[in-house]
Design an enzyme around this catalytic site. Structure first.
Site, short mmCIF file in Angstrom:
data_model
loop_
_atom_site.label_atom_id
_atom_site.label_comp_id
_atom_site.label_asym_id
_atom_site.label_seq_id
_atom_site.Cartn_x
_atom_site.Cartn_y
_atom_site.Cartn_z
N GLU A 473 0.85 -1.19 0.00
CA GLU A 473 0.00 0.00 0.00
C GLU A 473 0.88 1.25 0.00
O GLU A 473 1.51 1.58 1.00
CB GLU A 473 -0.89 -0.04 1.25
CG GLU A 473 -1.82 1.13 1.41
CD GLU A 473 -2.52 1.12 2.76
OE1 GLU A 473 -3.01 2.18 3.16
OE2 GLU A 473 -2.57 0.06 3.43
N ASP A 546 -1.78 -1.77 5.60
CA ASP A 546 -1.68 -1.32 6.99
C ASP A 546 -2.67 -2.06 7.89
O ASP A 546 -3.73 -2.49 7.44
CB ASP A 546 -1.95 0.19 7.09
CG ASP A 546 -0.85 1.01 6.40
OD1 ASP A 546 0.22 0.44 6.15
OD2 ASP A 546 -1.08 2.20 6.11
N ASP A 548 -4.99 -1.26 9.81
CA ASP A 548 -6.06 -0.37 10.27
C ASP A 548 -7.28 -0.59 9.39
O ASP A 548 -7.28 -1.45 8.51
CB ASP A 548 -5.59 1.10 10.24
CG ASP A 548 -5.13 1.54 8.84
OD1 ASP A 548 -5.39 0.79 7.87
OD2 ASP A 548 -4.52 2.62 8.73
N ASP A 550 -8.59 1.29 7.03
CA ASP A 550 -8.33 1.55 5.61
C ASP A 550 -7.57 0.40 4.97
O ASP A 550 -7.83 0.01 3.83
CB ASP A 550 -7.52 2.86 5.45
CG ASP A 550 -8.41 4.09 5.61
OD1 ASP A 550 -9.63 3.94 5.41
OD2 ASP A 550 -7.90 5.16 5.95
#
Length: 694
Positions: A473, A546, A548, A550
């Site tokens: 990402e 990541d 998280d 997102d």
């Protein structure tokens, strides 16, 4: 078979001996498949009665002793004497090959039983067969042992057994009267025990196959009730099927993707002539030209996916290997849609390319049924229809019905017709693009230049099984990952944030999206129907986003791309998600002893580690580092936790049930907002953040 047969049965047994000697010729095989074929020979006789308008109920009973019973409330097998043989109708049906009520078109207009061998073959391959017929106010009964009529001396008539002493008839067969019935009550009950001398040791009735085909038959004969009563378990279990919607309802049941069109019905009738031998009044077979009618009824719909499900039937007999009716359907549909694309070439931007069958079939779910007298099948298993004239009739019906649909002035019809043309042209463009990709996407060698994206940091090894592609990402994570990777075996491809939602987008949009196209190009095995797993350039594809919300969203979008266009990668277990840590705890050791680093992957794990350190009176650096993304790690930390094969954790993305996975992807990523909103509202309290990407 034993040698003590009476002379009067020699002709019968000579015929049935051929069945016992070459069972594969009649039932295909002697394993579970052949055993199920025998069962369907019996059931289809009852279904033919229902198809002719006699009886609306059929029950199939699986007994604990391995026998099966089929009951119907149709007209009942004839019990009067057949003049040519001098035998009762029941004995003729069960002992004479090529005998029955389905020759000459007198009793059945369209039937699945054509060869007159179904009941007699089942009888020849049964250790015991009992038949009871309700007809004329009486219940008639007869029993057979490996094809020979006679009487079993059952100790308990309520629990018949094939091991009971059997006495064959010597002078004359007897159709026994064992009871009375109310006026107007008719029907047949057949119970048989498969002969273990014929069938292989592991052969058994497949309940799931039985349920599947019973459901299928209930769809094909609207209003017919089919009950499967399973008495083999600890508790009796009954499954019932009855559908009024016919093949339209069948298509809805078969379809696994979201609908692009409504279910369309294509109906029509065609006529043809064929020359068949007919027995005249003097007993001679004369070639006679007969006029035949063929009824065609097709239900179809296109969906948003690209999987094809086409089922074909002749007089409700399944033809899994197709035949002339399916060839006619393919031919008629392809020819018509080619004409439509040519007429709308400017709007569709189709160019000079021609549609192929795969373009038209992508996302299509169809049920093709034809009814005609005495169809020609290739063999008794009836898996392929051979009647030549049916091809042109079906093609003509498809072309006419589709033309009427496309010429309709109704708003829905016009909109759906346009969507179908858009879809087939998009599939055509996708196929052409995929072919071009495939030709240029083989792993580069020293003599050829690479057409791979410039942002790909490829690995050096040509060993596909040992190579890995990390989809990372963002460029910030790429910089760190380049230093952290094993460049011999690990390749890196950065993507910019959230890619296209391929569950909603068309194939053309997907191929036009730079990120999706780059992923497909780098993997190098094509996409959709043309995907070739053996051409994939990497043994593992690892999504590294990541830790998280997102990152979970990006992972879900990437998985949607793989699920829709590179599904074999998931099915073969070659798609993984990296598991980066959330926290880094540095434990301070006294003296010159180096500090210890502990990585944790959830809040609960962190609290457990801290509690353990307090118990051991160990100090740790405060504040504890909380990683917001991969870019916050240095190369050593990223290598140790996420990329080094010796220490990392990977989560394999599996798909045990493609249909369930499809429904989840459609719920989370599809066009229909209402179910997704309902899911979010209902599940917000119970859904753990750790499960968002599952």
């Amino acid at each position: 078979m034993s040698s003590d047969y009476s002379a009067r049965h020699l002709s019968v047994l000579e015929g049935l001996e051929a069945v016992r000697k070459r069972p594969g010729m009649y039932i295909g095989s002697t394993d579970s498949r052949g055993l199920m074929h025998c069962l369907w020979e019996v059931i289809d006789n009852s279904v033919d009665e229902a198809l002719a308008g006699h009886g609306t109920e059929i029950a199939i009973v699986m007994h604990p002793d391995g026998s099966v019973e089929v009951r119907d409330k149709a007209r009942g097998i004839p019990v009067d004497v057949e003049p040519k043989t001098g035998l009762s109708g029941v004995e003729v049906v069960f002992t004479k090959l090529h005998a029955g009520g389905k020759f000459g078109g007198g009793s059945y207009a369209a039937s699945g039983g054509l060869h007159g061998v179904g009941a007699s073959v089942v009888n020849a391959l049964s250790e015991r067969l009992d038949v009871e017929v309700d007809r004329g106010g009486k219940t008639w009964a007869m029993s057979f042992h490996r094809g020979e009529p006679g009487i079993f001396a059952d100790a308990d008539p309520k629990n018949p057994s094939p091991d009971a002493t059997f006495t064959p008839f010597e002078k004359k067969s007897e159709l026994r009267v064992i009871g009375k019935t109310a006026k107007g009550v008719t029907g047949t009950r057949i119970r048989y025990w498969a002969d273990r001398q014929i069938f292989t040791k592991g052969a058994g009735f497949q309940v799931e196959d039985l349920l599947s085909r019973a459901r299928q038959t209930a769809f094909l004969v609207p209003g017919l009730a089919l009950d499967i009563i399973d008495l083999t378990g600890e508790e009796p279990h009954t499954t019932s099927f009855q559908f009024e919607g016919g093949i339209s309802e069948f298509v809805e049941h078969l379809a696994t993707d979201a609908p692009l069109t409504d279910t369309w019905r294509l109906n029509g009738t065609g006529h043809f002539t064929e020359t068949v031998p007919v027995l005249n009044e003097h007993g001679a077979m004369l070639p006679t030209e007969l006029q035949r009618d063929c009824e065609v009824d097709i239900a179809l719909r296109w969906g948003t996916g690209y999987d094809t499900v086409v089922k074909s039937f002749v007089n409700i007999i399944a033809t899994p290997k197709g035949g002339t009716h399916q060839l006619g359907f393919d031919q008629g549909l392809l020819k018509f849609l080619r004409q439509q694309v040519e007429l709308n070439a400017r709007r569709l931007k189709a160019g000079n390319d021609k549609l192929e069958k795969d373009d038209v079939m992508a996302g299509l779910t169809a049920v093709i049924t034809v009814r005609l007298p005495e169809p020609q099948f290739e063999g008794q298993t009836k898996e392929v229809l051979g009647t030549p004239a049916v091809r042109a009739i079906v093609a003509n019906v498809v072309a006419k019905s589709m033309a009427a649909r496309f010429a309709s002035t109704k708003r829905d019809d016009k909109a759906q017709s346009a969507l179908v043309l858009d879809k087939v042209v998009a599939e055509m463009k996708s196929r052409i693009s995929a072919r071009a990709h495939k030709e240029t996407q083989r792993r580069k060698n020293a003599l050829e230049s690479s057409s791979l994206p410039a942002k790909l940091a490829d690995c050096r090894s040509n060993d596909v099984a040992n190579s890995e592609l990390f989809i990372v990402e963002g460029d910030s994570a790429l910089g760190t990952a380049k230093v952290a990777r094993d460049s011999e075996h690990q390749a890196l491809l950065p993507i910019r944030g959230k890619i296209l939602n391929t569950q909603k987008a068309s194939v053309a949009d997907m191929l036009g999206n730079a990120e999706c196209a780059a992923i497909i190009q780098v993997i190098g095995a094509g996409s959709g129907r043309s995907f070739d797993l053996s051409a994939a350039r990497y043994g593992k594809v690892i999504i590294m986003s990541d830790a998280d919300v997102d990152g979970a969203h990006i992972r879900t979008l990437l998985l949607t791309l793989f699920f829709r266009y590179m599904r074999p990668m998931i099915e073969e277990g070659r798609v993984y998600a990296a598991v980066p840590p959330l926290h880094r705890v540095v434990v301070m050791n006294p003296g010159s002893k180096p500090n210890e680093t502990i990585y944790t992957y959830s809040e609960a794990e962190l609290q457990g580690v801290l509690a353990g350190l307090k118990k051991q009176n160990k100090r740790y650096q405060d504040p504890i580092q909380r990683y917001k993304g991969l870019g916050e790690m240095d190369a050593d930390q990223l290598a140790t936790t996420t990329m080094d094969r010796r220490h990392r954790t990977l989560r394999r993305m599996s798909m045990n049930d493609a249909e369930n996975a499809g429904r989840v992807f459609e719920l989370l990523m599809g066009n229909d907002v209402a179910p997704r909103k309902e899911f979010i509202v209902d599940s917000s309290e119970t859904l753990s953040r750790d499960r968002i990407d599952v």
